[in-house]
Design an enzyme around this catalytic site. Structure first.
Site, PDB file in Angstrom:
ATOM      1  N   GLY A  22       0.875  -1.164  -0.052  1.00 30.39           N
ATOM      2  CA  GLY A  22       0.173  -0.014  -0.047  1.00 30.39           C
ATOM      3  C   GLY A  22       0.939   1.383  -0.069  1.00 30.39           C
ATOM      4  O   GLY A  22       1.828   1.272   0.809  1.00 30.39           O
ATOM      5  N   ARG A  83       1.148  -4.855  -5.687  1.00 30.15           N
ATOM      6  CA  ARG A  83       1.271  -6.368  -5.071  1.00 30.15           C
ATOM      7  C   ARG A  83       1.356  -7.198  -6.043  1.00 30.15           C
ATOM      8  O   ARG A  83       0.673  -7.358  -7.053  1.00 30.15           O
ATOM      9  CB  ARG A  83       0.013  -6.490  -4.104  1.00 30.15           C
ATOM     10  CG  ARG A  83      -0.155  -5.318  -3.049  1.00 30.15           C
ATOM     11  CD  ARG A  83      -1.377  -5.812  -1.978  1.00 30.15           C
ATOM     12  NE  ARG A  83      -1.299  -4.825  -0.950  1.00 30.15           N
ATOM     13  CZ  ARG A  83      -2.359  -3.714  -0.830  1.00 30.15           C
ATOM     14  NH1 ARG A  83      -3.024  -3.152  -1.692  1.00 30.15           N
ATOM     15  NH2 ARG A  83      -2.047  -3.017   0.210  1.00 30.15           N
ATOM     16  N   ASP A 114       5.798  -4.820   6.090  1.00 30.10           N
ATOM     17  CA  ASP A 114       6.491  -6.449   6.281  1.00 30.10           C
ATOM     18  C   ASP A 114       6.520  -7.275   5.112  1.00 30.10           C
ATOM     19  O   ASP A 114       7.370  -7.983   5.192  1.00 30.10           O
ATOM     20  CB  ASP A 114       5.655  -6.946   7.551  1.00 30.10           C
ATOM     21  CG  ASP A 114       5.973  -6.289   9.054  1.00 30.10           C
ATOM     22  OD1 ASP A 114       7.194  -5.976   8.705  1.00 30.10           O
ATOM     23  OD2 ASP A 114       5.351  -6.722   9.931  1.00 30.10           O
ATOM     24  N   THR A 136       4.507   2.571   5.487  1.00 29.74           N
ATOM     25  CA  THR A 136       2.798   2.059   5.707  1.00 29.74           C
ATOM     26  C   THR A 136       2.192   3.039   6.504  1.00 29.74           C
ATOM     27  O   THR A 136       2.818   3.183   7.539  1.00 29.74           O
ATOM     28  CB  THR A 136       2.652   0.495   6.145  1.00 29.74           C
ATOM     29  OG1 THR A 136       1.374   0.436   6.422  1.00 29.74           O
ATOM     30  CG2 THR A 136       3.620   0.385   7.488  1.00 29.74           C
ATOM     31  N   ASP A 138      -0.155   2.258   8.271  1.00 29.99           N
ATOM     32  CA  ASP A 138      -0.694   1.022   9.494  1.00 29.99           C
ATOM     33  C   ASP A 138       0.294   1.232  10.823  1.00 29.99           C
ATOM     34  O   ASP A 138      -0.261   0.874  12.022  1.00 29.99           O
ATOM     35  CB  ASP A 138      -0.692  -0.129   9.010  1.00 29.99           C
ATOM     36  CG  ASP A 138      -2.066  -0.159   8.092  1.00 29.99           C
ATOM     37  OD1 ASP A 138      -2.752   0.558   8.005  1.00 29.99           O
ATOM     38  OD2 ASP A 138      -1.918  -1.331   7.381  1.00 29.99           O
ATOM     39  N   ASP A 140       2.364  -0.490  11.636  1.00 36.85           N
ATOM     40  CA  ASP A 140       2.221  -1.973  12.214  1.00 36.85           C
ATOM     41  C   ASP A 140       3.539  -2.787  12.024  1.00 36.85           C
ATOM     42  O   ASP A 140       3.579  -3.886  11.727  1.00 36.85           O
ATOM     43  CB  ASP A 140       1.148  -2.839  11.730  1.00 36.85           C
ATOM     44  CG  ASP A 140       1.259  -2.970  10.061  1.00 36.85           C
ATOM     45  OD1 ASP A 140       2.005  -2.227   9.436  1.00 36.85           O
ATOM     46  OD2 ASP A 140       0.494  -4.014   9.579  1.00 36.85           O
ATOM     47  N   ARG A 182      -6.573  -2.936   8.024  1.00 38.15           N
ATOM     48  CA  ARG A 182      -7.287  -4.233   8.153  1.00 38.15           C
ATOM     49  C   ARG A 182      -6.915  -5.036   9.193  1.00 38.15           C
ATOM     50  O   ARG A 182      -7.648  -5.802   9.994  1.00 38.15           O
ATOM     51  CB  ARG A 182      -7.057  -4.708   6.704  1.00 38.15           C
ATOM     52  CG  ARG A 182      -8.069  -5.815   6.356  1.00 38.15           C
ATOM     53  CD  ARG A 182      -7.692  -6.429   5.024  1.00 38.15           C
ATOM     54  NE  ARG A 182      -8.080  -5.550   4.117  1.00 38.15           N
ATOM     55  CZ  ARG A 182      -7.379  -5.302   2.914  1.00 38.15           C
ATOM     56  NH1 ARG A 182      -6.351  -6.049   2.483  1.00 38.15           N
ATOM     57  NH2 ARG A 182      -7.575  -4.415   2.056  1.00 38.15           N
TER      58      ARG A 182
HETATM   59  P1  ADP Z   1       3.294  -4.477   2.659  1.00 38.02           P
HETATM   60  O1  ADP Z   1       4.602  -4.378   2.039  1.00 38.02           O
HETATM   61  O2  ADP Z   1       2.533  -3.044   2.772  1.00 38.02           O
HETATM   62  O3  ADP Z   1       3.151  -5.393   4.024  1.00 38.02           O
HETATM   63  P2  ADP Z   1       1.905  -6.831   1.333  1.00 38.02           P
HETATM   64  O4  ADP Z   1       1.909  -7.670   2.460  1.00 38.02           O
HETATM   65  O5  ADP Z   1       0.851  -6.645   0.293  1.00 38.02           O
HETATM   66  O6  ADP Z   1       2.325  -5.095   1.880  1.00 38.02           O
HETATM   67  O7  ADP Z   1       3.175  -7.122   0.584  1.00 38.02           O
HETATM   68  C1  ADP Z   1       3.651  -6.382  -0.507  1.00 38.02           C
HETATM   69  C2  ADP Z   1       4.170  -7.419  -1.629  1.00 38.02           C
HETATM   70  O8  ADP Z   1       5.552  -8.109  -0.867  1.00 38.02           O
HETATM   71  C3  ADP Z   1       3.714  -8.636  -2.173  1.00 38.02           C
HETATM   72  O9  ADP Z   1       2.795  -8.115  -3.085  1.00 38.02           O
HETATM   73  C4  ADP Z   1       4.677  -9.347  -2.581  1.00 38.02           C
HETATM   74  O10 ADP Z   1       5.049  -9.134  -3.954  1.00 38.02           O
HETATM   75  C5  ADP Z   1       5.527  -9.221  -1.402  1.00 38.02           C
HETATM   76  N1  ADP Z   1       5.613 -10.184  -0.570  1.00 38.02           N
HETATM   77  C6  ADP Z   1       4.682 -10.131   0.563  1.00 38.02           C
HETATM   78  N2  ADP Z   1       4.987 -11.385   1.247  1.00 38.02           N
HETATM   79  C7  ADP Z   1       5.858 -11.914   0.790  1.00 38.02           C
HETATM   80  C8  ADP Z   1       6.818 -12.953   1.099  1.00 38.02           C
HETATM   81  N3  ADP Z   1       6.304 -13.960   2.226  1.00 38.02           N
HETATM   82  N4  ADP Z   1       7.762 -13.654   0.103  1.00 38.02           N
HETATM   83  C9  ADP Z   1       8.147 -12.857  -0.868  1.00 38.02           C
HETATM   84  N5  ADP Z   1       7.367 -11.760  -1.122  1.00 38.02           N
HETATM   85  C10 ADP Z   1       6.662 -11.406  -0.513  1.00 38.02           C
HETATM   86  O1  F6P Z   2      -1.642  -1.251   4.341  1.00 41.93           O
HETATM   87  C1  F6P Z   2      -2.126  -0.179   4.289  1.00 41.93           C
HETATM   88  C2  F6P Z   2      -3.700  -0.339   4.009  1.00 41.93           C
HETATM   89  O2  F6P Z   2      -3.965   0.835   3.748  1.00 41.93           O
HETATM   90  C3  F6P Z   2      -4.368  -0.865   5.074  1.00 41.93           C
HETATM   91  O3  F6P Z   2      -4.806  -0.031   6.138  1.00 41.93           O
HETATM   92  C4  F6P Z   2      -5.793  -1.456   4.423  1.00 41.93           C
HETATM   93  O4  F6P Z   2      -6.348  -2.333   5.075  1.00 41.93           O
HETATM   94  C5  F6P Z   2      -5.088  -1.823   3.261  1.00 41.93           C
HETATM   95  O5  F6P Z   2      -3.872  -1.097   2.885  1.00 41.93           O
HETATM   96  C6  F6P Z   2      -6.089  -1.558   1.868  1.00 41.93           C
HETATM   97  O6  F6P Z   2      -5.507  -2.128   0.914  1.00 41.93           O
HETATM   98  P1  F6P Z   2      -6.093  -1.643  -0.792  1.00 41.93           P
HETATM   99  O7  F6P Z   2      -5.052  -0.852  -1.354  1.00 41.93           O
HETATM  100  O8  F6P Z   2      -5.946  -3.213  -1.401  1.00 41.93           O
HETATM  101  O9  F6P Z   2      -7.338  -0.898  -0.313  1.00 41.93           O
END
Ligand code: ADP
Ligand code: F6P
Length: 331
Positions: A22, A83, A114, A136, A138, A140, A182
């Site tokens: 995000g 993503r 993360d 982020t 969040d 978090d 979320r």
């Molecule tokens: P954020 O980085 O904000 O936590 P996401 O959890 O959506 O957002 O992760 C962003 C991107 O990071 C994912 O779409 C994926 O490409 C990569 N990613 C997430 N988890 C993993 C994982 N366990 N191993 C490798 N790449 C990952």
């Molecule tokens: O991680 C940031 C965030 O805005 C969360 O607070 C929320 O739950 C999620 O992304 C929403 O993601 P999307 O871009 O898929 O609506």
């Protein structure tokens, strides 16, 4: 011996930078800091667009100091974000590391949460020096007390909630206001305190017992409160349906408002710009010094860094003191 080891380390020459997951206000300030610090350190910089998706599609551009002009004040990310499910697979990660090598990217800054750091860890394991920067809204990420975008997001939400509060008071209504998060309740907790909410419902703390909220609405009405503000974190569930149930149970007119993605946009606050600048610059300094598999963090008033695995193992909980305090202040 230590000197020999340091001399063995291959000097990073080209830094790549991407934003992933995000978006968050302040990501542009972080990109700007990465690009300009790298140039100041005598390195080349390549921007990878659309996060890991762009890496796998080789959507890679050369960047210079002018590429990041006039962006420090802008929300979103000029590199776009995405993503990328393919990057969760070993094949995707192998391909990503090969593409970095093909483009001469021997150091990579990953700005995201993360999930994005999990991807960074996989690239580091495949020989690409990688450093994560926490971006982020969040808040978090356990290893750091600050994540880029949180300050702007809570201020945007707070201003929106103030406006709902005005009309809620005029109509003597109950207002349920849903904020983002979320899986994390930091935005809800901070707004709940800043906006003087009567109830704050977060994924971490809400026991899903609606009868307690209904009881609280009745109790607050008895002590002369003219409105009742409930801040819901997104992960709680459907706020519109909750509004119907609460109105039916209490007889108090109830409306739900979802603040939504406006929390993710907008010009970053001063705090987000400054933290993002420092964190982006630090990531480049770590790579320049030969570091890899690290995450930049802000802890006890200092910019520090952690091993990614160690950072991902850490757990973050909502501050129980703040949560209990918010209840006392809402009387
Ligand atoms: P954020 O980085 O904000 O936590 P996401 O959890 O959506 O957002 O992760 C962003 C991107 O990071 C994912 O779409 C994926 O490409 C990569 N990613 C997430 N988890 C993993 C994982 N366990 N191993 C490798 N790449 C990952
Ligand atoms: O991680 C940031 C965030 O805005 C969360 O607070 C929320 O739950 C999620 O992304 C929403 O993601 P999307 O871009 O898929 O609506």
């Amino acid at each position: 011996m230590a000197r020999a080891k340091a001399a063995d380390k291959k000097q990073v020459k080209t830094i790549g930078v991407l934003t992933s997951g995000g978006d968050a206000p302040g990501m542009n300030a972080a990109i700007r800091a990465v690009v300009r610090t790298a140039i100041a350190n005598g390195l080349k910089v390549k921007g990878i667009r659309r996060g890991y998706t762009g890496l796998l599609e080789e959507d890679i551009i050369d960047m210079n100091a002018r590429s990041v002009a006039d962006i420090i004040q802008r929300g979103g990310t000029i590199l776009y974000t995405a993503r990328c499910p393919e990057f969760m697979t070993a094949n995707g990660q192998d391909k990503g590391a090969d593409i970095c090598r093909k483009h001469g990217i021997d150091g990579l800054v990953v700005i995201g949460g993360d999930g994005s750091f999990q991807g960074a860890r996989q690239l580091a394991a495949r020989g690409v020096n990688t450093v994560g920067v926490p971006g982020t809204i969040d808040l978090d990420i356990a290893c750091t007390e600050y994540t880029i975008g949180f300050d702007t997001a809570v201020n945007t939400a707070m201003e929106a909630i103030d406006k709902v509060r005005d009309t809620s008071t005029s109509h003597e209504r109950c207002s349920i206001i849903e904020v983002m998060g979320r899986n994390a309740g930091y935005i809800a907790l901070w707004c709940g305190i800043a906006n003087g909410a009567e109830d704050i419902l977060t994924v971490e703390c809400y026991d899903r017992d609606e009868s307690k909220i209904i009881e609280n609405i009745r109790a607050k009405k008895k002590v002369g409160k003219t409105h009742h503000i409930i801040i819901n974190a997104e992960g709680i569930g459907d706020s519109y349906e909750m509004a119907k149930r609460i109105e039916a149970a209490t007889g108090m007119e109830t409306r739900a408002t979802v603040v939504g993605h406006i929390q993710r946009g907008g010009s970053p606050t001063c705090k987000d710009r400054v933290y993002a600048s420092a964190m982006g610059a630090k990531a480049v300094d770590i790579l320049t010094a030969g570091g890899s598999n690290r995450v930049v963090a802000y802890k006890h008033g200092e910019y520090v860094d952690f091993d990614i695995e160690e950072a991902l193992r850490m757990k973050k909980t909502l501050d129980p003191y703040l949560f209990e305090m918010s209840k006392k202040l809402a009387r």
